[in-house]
Enzyme design. Structure first.
Site: not given
Length: 160
Positions: A30, A89
């Protein structure tokens, strides 16, 4: 907006590391676009390497099972390590990785994230450099994916 913030982060990181060996360690997959843009904005010598950890698979929620798929071959001892993440997250992946990296005796270890949801109740180490605060939604684009799709988007969007 992304390009401007990446320039600002590059300046912040340059100021934070006036001396010593700096290793920018990108968390794949990512972060690859972010790392590429970021290192070109850091105005000092540095090295770049990557590591790969998996916890999502094809799901939209982390499995909680973090596995290291690729371990960096670069020596970490005595270096400033800047771990670059696409999005913070739950914090589970970062906790596991930070433990592994600390065991290799870096001079310092910090986190830089493009996005931070501020829901990481389990994160044991603060994120020193943050590009943007993010909503608690599943985001894609600018390297972030869902089941390997949407990484190519030049912007960040909610999959919802």
């Amino acid at each position: 907006m992304i390009a401007a913030r990446v320039r600002e982060l590059g300046a912040e990181i340059t100021a934070a590391y006036p001396d010593g060996a700096l290793l920018v360690l990108g968390l794949l997959k990512g972060s690859f676009i972010f790392v590429s843009d970021l290192v070109r904005q850091i105005g000092r010598p540095l090295q770049v390497d990557f590591l790969v950890a998996a916890s999502y698979g094809d799901a939209m929620v982390s499995s909680g099972n973090v596995r290291l798929v690729y371990d960096p071959e670069t020596a970490l001892e005595g270096k400033h390590i800047l771990l670059v993440e696409d999005i913070v997250d739950t914090g589970r992946t970062l906790n596991k990785l930070l433990g592994l990296l600390r065991a290799r005796n870096p001079r310092s270890l910090e986190i830089c994230a493009l996005l931070h949801k501020h829901v990481a109740t389990e994160l044991e180490h603060p994120t020193r450099f943050v590009g943007f605060d993010a909503p608690n939604e599943f985001l894609v684009g600018y390297g972030l994916d869902h089941a390997e799709n949407f990484r190519h988007l030049p912007y960040i969007a909610s999959l919802d």
